[in-house]
Structures are given as C-alpha cells and as structure tokens.
Design a protein around this motif. Structure first.
Motif, mmCIF file in Angstrom:
data_model
loop_
_atom_site.group_PDB
_atom_site.id
_atom_site.type_symbol
_atom_site.label_atom_id
_atom_site.label_comp_id
_atom_site.label_asym_id
_atom_site.label_seq_id
_atom_site.Cartn_x
_atom_site.Cartn_y
_atom_site.Cartn_z
ATOM 1 N N VAL A 1 9.366 -11.589 4.816
ATOM 2 C CA VAL A 1 8.641 -10.512 5.482
ATOM 3 C C VAL A 1 7.574 -11.096 6.407
ATOM 4 O O VAL A 1 6.958 -12.117 6.091
ATOM 5 C CB VAL A 1 7.996 -9.539 4.457
ATOM 6 C CG1 VAL A 1 6.898 -10.204 3.650
ATOM 7 C CG2 VAL A 1 7.463 -8.280 5.139
ATOM 8 N N LEU A 2 7.407 -10.445 7.537
ATOM 9 C CA LEU A 2 6.278 -10.707 8.425
ATOM 10 C C LEU A 2 5.357 -9.518 8.188
ATOM 11 O O LEU A 2 5.693 -8.387 8.524
ATOM 12 C CB LEU A 2 6.748 -10.739 9.888
ATOM 13 C CG LEU A 2 5.655 -10.841 10.944
ATOM 14 C CD1 LEU A 2 4.893 -12.147 10.822
ATOM 15 C CD2 LEU A 2 6.250 -10.702 12.336
ATOM 16 N N GLY A 3 4.243 -9.772 7.517
ATOM 17 C CA GLY A 3 3.422 -8.638 7.140
ATOM 18 C C GLY A 3 2.002 -9.002 6.770
ATOM 19 O O GLY A 3 1.582 -10.153 6.884
ATOM 20 N N HIS A 4 1.289 -7.990 6.314
ATOM 21 C CA HIS A 4 -0.135 -8.126 6.031
ATOM 22 C C HIS A 4 -0.365 -9.069 4.846
ATOM 23 O O HIS A 4 0.154 -8.848 3.761
ATOM 24 C CB HIS A 4 -0.752 -6.758 5.756
ATOM 25 C CG HIS A 4 -2.219 -6.757 5.941
ATOM 26 N ND1 HIS A 4 -3.083 -7.323 5.024
ATOM 27 C CD2 HIS A 4 -2.989 -6.289 6.953
ATOM 28 C CE1 HIS A 4 -4.311 -7.187 5.457
ATOM 29 N NE2 HIS A 4 -4.291 -6.562 6.624
ATOM 30 N N PRO A 5 -1.183 -10.129 5.048
ATOM 31 C CA PRO A 5 -1.391 -11.129 3.997
ATOM 32 C C PRO A 5 -2.186 -10.621 2.792
ATOM 33 O O PRO A 5 -2.229 -11.283 1.761
ATOM 34 C CB PRO A 5 -2.139 -12.251 4.709
ATOM 35 C CG PRO A 5 -2.809 -11.603 5.871
ATOM 36 C CD PRO A 5 -1.922 -10.460 6.278
ATOM 37 N N ASN A 6 -2.797 -9.441 2.907
ATOM 38 C CA ASN A 6 -3.500 -8.875 1.755
ATOM 39 C C ASN A 6 -2.651 -7.858 0.996
ATOM 40 O O ASN A 6 -3.057 -7.398 -0.064
ATOM 41 C CB ASN A 6 -4.809 -8.210 2.188
ATOM 42 C CG ASN A 6 -5.794 -9.223 2.717
ATOM 43 O OD1 ASN A 6 -5.816 -10.366 2.271
ATOM 44 N ND2 ASN A 6 -6.590 -8.828 3.687
ATOM 45 N N PHE A 7 -1.491 -7.488 1.551
ATOM 46 C CA PHE A 7 -0.637 -6.481 0.919
ATOM 47 C C PHE A 7 0.541 -7.113 0.167
ATOM 48 O O PHE A 7 0.706 -6.895 -1.026
ATOM 49 C CB PHE A 7 -0.128 -5.486 1.974
ATOM 50 C CG PHE A 7 0.762 -4.403 1.420
ATOM 51 C CD1 PHE A 7 0.228 -3.376 0.654
ATOM 52 C CD2 PHE A 7 2.123 -4.407 1.678
ATOM 53 C CE1 PHE A 7 1.045 -2.363 0.144
ATOM 54 C CE2 PHE A 7 2.948 -3.410 1.176
ATOM 55 C CZ PHE A 7 2.405 -2.380 0.414
ATOM 56 N N TYR A 8 1.335 -7.907 0.852
ATOM 57 C CA TYR A 8 2.589 -8.392 0.265
ATOM 58 C C TYR A 8 2.437 -9.395 -0.881
ATOM 59 O O TYR A 8 3.262 -9.412 -1.791
ATOM 60 C CB TYR A 8 3.526 -8.911 1.361
ATOM 61 C CG TYR A 8 4.068 -7.768 2.184
ATOM 62 C CD1 TYR A 8 5.093 -6.967 1.692
ATOM 63 C CD2 TYR A 8 3.534 -7.442 3.422
ATOM 64 C CE1 TYR A 8 5.580 -5.892 2.423
ATOM 65 C CE2 TYR A 8 4.006 -6.367 4.153
ATOM 66 C CZ TYR A 8 5.029 -5.596 3.648
ATOM 67 O OH TYR A 8 5.511 -4.521 4.358
ATOM 68 N N PRO A 9 1.391 -10.216 -0.908
ATOM 69 C CA PRO A 9 1.247 -11.128 -2.054
ATOM 70 C C PRO A 9 1.164 -10.419 -3.410
ATOM 71 O O PRO A 9 1.590 -10.971 -4.420
ATOM 72 C CB PRO A 9 -0.034 -11.901 -1.739
ATOM 73 C CG PRO A 9 -0.055 -11.953 -0.240
ATOM 74 C CD PRO A 9 0.444 -10.575 0.162
ATOM 75 N N ARG A 10 0.704 -9.192 -3.447
ATOM 76 C CA ARG A 10 0.626 -8.496 -4.742
ATOM 77 C C ARG A 10 2.007 -8.207 -5.335
ATOM 78 O O ARG A 10 2.122 -7.871 -6.504
ATOM 79 C CB ARG A 10 -0.210 -7.217 -4.621
ATOM 80 C CG ARG A 10 0.430 -6.106 -3.841
ATOM 81 C CD ARG A 10 -0.438 -4.859 -3.825
ATOM 82 N NE ARG A 10 -1.426 -4.964 -2.778
ATOM 83 C CZ ARG A 10 -1.987 -3.937 -2.166
ATOM 84 N NH1 ARG A 10 -1.704 -2.720 -2.545
ATOM 85 N NH2 ARG A 10 -2.849 -4.125 -1.203
ATOM 86 N N PHE A 11 3.068 -8.369 -4.526
ATOM 87 C CA PHE A 11 4.446 -8.188 -5.010
ATOM 88 C C PHE A 11 5.130 -9.529 -5.279
ATOM 89 O O PHE A 11 6.311 -9.565 -5.588
ATOM 90 C CB PHE A 11 5.261 -7.379 -4.000
ATOM 91 C CG PHE A 11 4.610 -6.074 -3.655
ATOM 92 C CD1 PHE A 11 4.693 -4.980 -4.513
ATOM 93 C CD2 PHE A 11 3.864 -5.943 -2.493
ATOM 94 C CE1 PHE A 11 4.062 -3.788 -4.209
ATOM 95 C CE2 PHE A 11 3.225 -4.757 -2.183
ATOM 96 C CZ PHE A 11 3.319 -3.680 -3.041
ATOM 97 N N GLY A 12 4.363 -10.629 -5.106
ATOM 98 C CA GLY A 12 4.915 -11.952 -5.358
ATOM 99 C C GLY A 12 5.266 -12.741 -4.109
ATOM 100 O O GLY A 12 5.729 -13.873 -4.206
ATOM 101 N N PHE A 13 5.065 -12.171 -2.933
ATOM 102 C CA PHE A 13 5.349 -12.893 -1.692
ATOM 103 C C PHE A 13 4.293 -13.972 -1.483
ATOM 104 O O PHE A 13 3.120 -13.783 -1.796
ATOM 105 C CB PHE A 13 5.326 -11.938 -0.490
ATOM 106 C CG PHE A 13 6.537 -11.070 -0.368
ATOM 107 C CD1 PHE A 13 7.632 -11.474 0.372
ATOM 108 C CD2 PHE A 13 6.582 -9.832 -1.000
ATOM 109 C CE1 PHE A 13 8.750 -10.668 0.494
ATOM 110 C CE2 PHE A 13 7.691 -9.013 -0.893
ATOM 111 C CZ PHE A 13 8.779 -9.419 -0.148
ATOM 112 N N SER A 14 4.730 -15.113 -0.940
ATOM 113 C CA SER A 14 3.799 -16.185 -0.599
ATOM 114 C C SER A 14 4.233 -16.815 0.716
ATOM 115 O O SER A 14 5.391 -16.690 1.128
ATOM 116 C CB SER A 14 3.730 -17.216 -1.726
ATOM 117 O OG SER A 14 5.015 -17.643 -2.073
ATOM 118 N N PRO A 15 3.311 -17.492 1.408
ATOM 119 C CA PRO A 15 3.647 -18.071 2.719
ATOM 120 C C PRO A 15 4.881 -18.971 2.655
ATOM 121 O O PRO A 15 5.043 -19.762 1.720
ATOM 122 C CB PRO A 15 2.396 -18.875 3.083
ATOM 123 C CG PRO A 15 1.293 -18.181 2.354
ATOM 124 C CD PRO A 15 1.914 -17.738 1.048
#
Length: 182
Positions: A120-134
């Motif tokens: 995902v290309l998205g907001h760094p304060n939103f997607y990490p709460r679902f387990g996404f990381s850079p």
C-alpha cells in the motif's frame, strides 16, 4: 462484517455507480481514482471478492476498498502480489472506524484467498496499526519516488517476503490514471 449501522460485503454490479460517486466525493482527484477502480475492474488484475463496500442497512454505499494484483519484480522473477488502492469513505462518515473496518475485512478476505502479501501507498500513521511496515525493511522499492514511510507491505504469511528484494510494478491501469493526474 456486520456493524449496527452498516455491513461490509463484496461489491456487486448494482454498486458500481454508487462506488464511483463515493470515490469522487472522497478524493481531491476523485474522477481519476474512480477511473482507476473501473479500469482495474475491467482488467485481468481484478480479483473477484477483493472489492468490498461498506453499505448502510438501507443500502447506501458509504465506503469502498479495492485490492488488485500487482507485481514484485525480483532477480528470481516476477512475483504476483496484491496492492491496496484505493480505499475511500464518504466524507460525512470519515473518522468513524469505517476505513479501519474495510481494511480489516479486506485483509481477512486476502488471507482467505491464500494471498501472501499486500502493498500500500498510504498514510504512515494509519496502515501500521494493521501490521503494515515500510517496504525498505524487506529490500523492496516502490515504482516511483515516495517517502520511505508511505510505501508499506504486510506479510499475510510470516516470512513470505524474505529473500524477495526487488521493485513493485503496478499494472497499466495505474499508469493511465497517473497520466491524467500529471
């Protein structure tokens, strides 16, 4: 998924016009984002069951999320994966948890289909709460220059990105729309 006020379910053809209207309202370049969804829906990159809507009990579409096939190009070859784009919530319903419910249900649907990872290309304060990381921590680069923290990946199967250094490649639909934006 059921909530007291809405359900999350796969889209159906009756939803297409309402999805377009929703996306146009939700995004600054809404026409382009709506066109992107339509181009993907008509392509081989579309995955039935991975275009979800949040629908009010009376049928109003108040949210939408789309996951489609993209590619990770590695030295070992091309690895199909999923891209989350776009996700939209009607302006009057934003910041009420609908986007989070769409992401959670979408991730569950991707897992149920046996998918390994999502980008995902998205907001760094939103997607990490679902387990996404850079993606940089996996040695994976985006297809265009963006800040490192906004291009993220989620391993649906632990370790599924190990050893897959490379570059993400989006399908032609994304290029068509990005030319409209430029």
């Amino acid at each position: 998924m059921n909530n007291a006020d809405y359900i999350i379910r796969p889209e159906n053809p009756n939803d297409y016009t309402y999805i377009r209207e929703l996306i146009v309202l939700a995004f600054e370049n809404g026409e382009n984002e709506a066109s992107l969804v339509e181009l993907i829906r008509e392509s081989e990159h579309f995955v039935s069951g991975l275009s979800l809507v949040a629908a009010k009990n009376e049928g109003e579409i108040i949210g939408h999320i789309l996951f489609s096939v993209i590619h990770l190009v590695t030295d070992q070859g091309i690895v199909p994966t999923l891209g989350l784009a776009p996700m939209s919530v009607k302006p009057d319903y934003q910041n009420s948890g609908i986007g989070s419910d769409l992401v959670n249900e979408g991730i569950k649907a991707c897992r149920d289909l046996g998918c390994d990872h999502i980008f995902v290309l998205g907001h760094p304060n939103f997607y990490p709460r679902f387990g996404f990381s850079p993606t940089s921590q996996f040695g994976i680069v985006p297809p265009f220059p963006v800040p490192e923290e906004v291009f993220m990946a989620l391993e649906l199967k632990k370790g599924s990105l190990t050893g897959l250094q490379g570059k993400i490649e989006y399908p032609p639909a994304f290029n068509s729309v990005s030319k409209l934006i430029a």
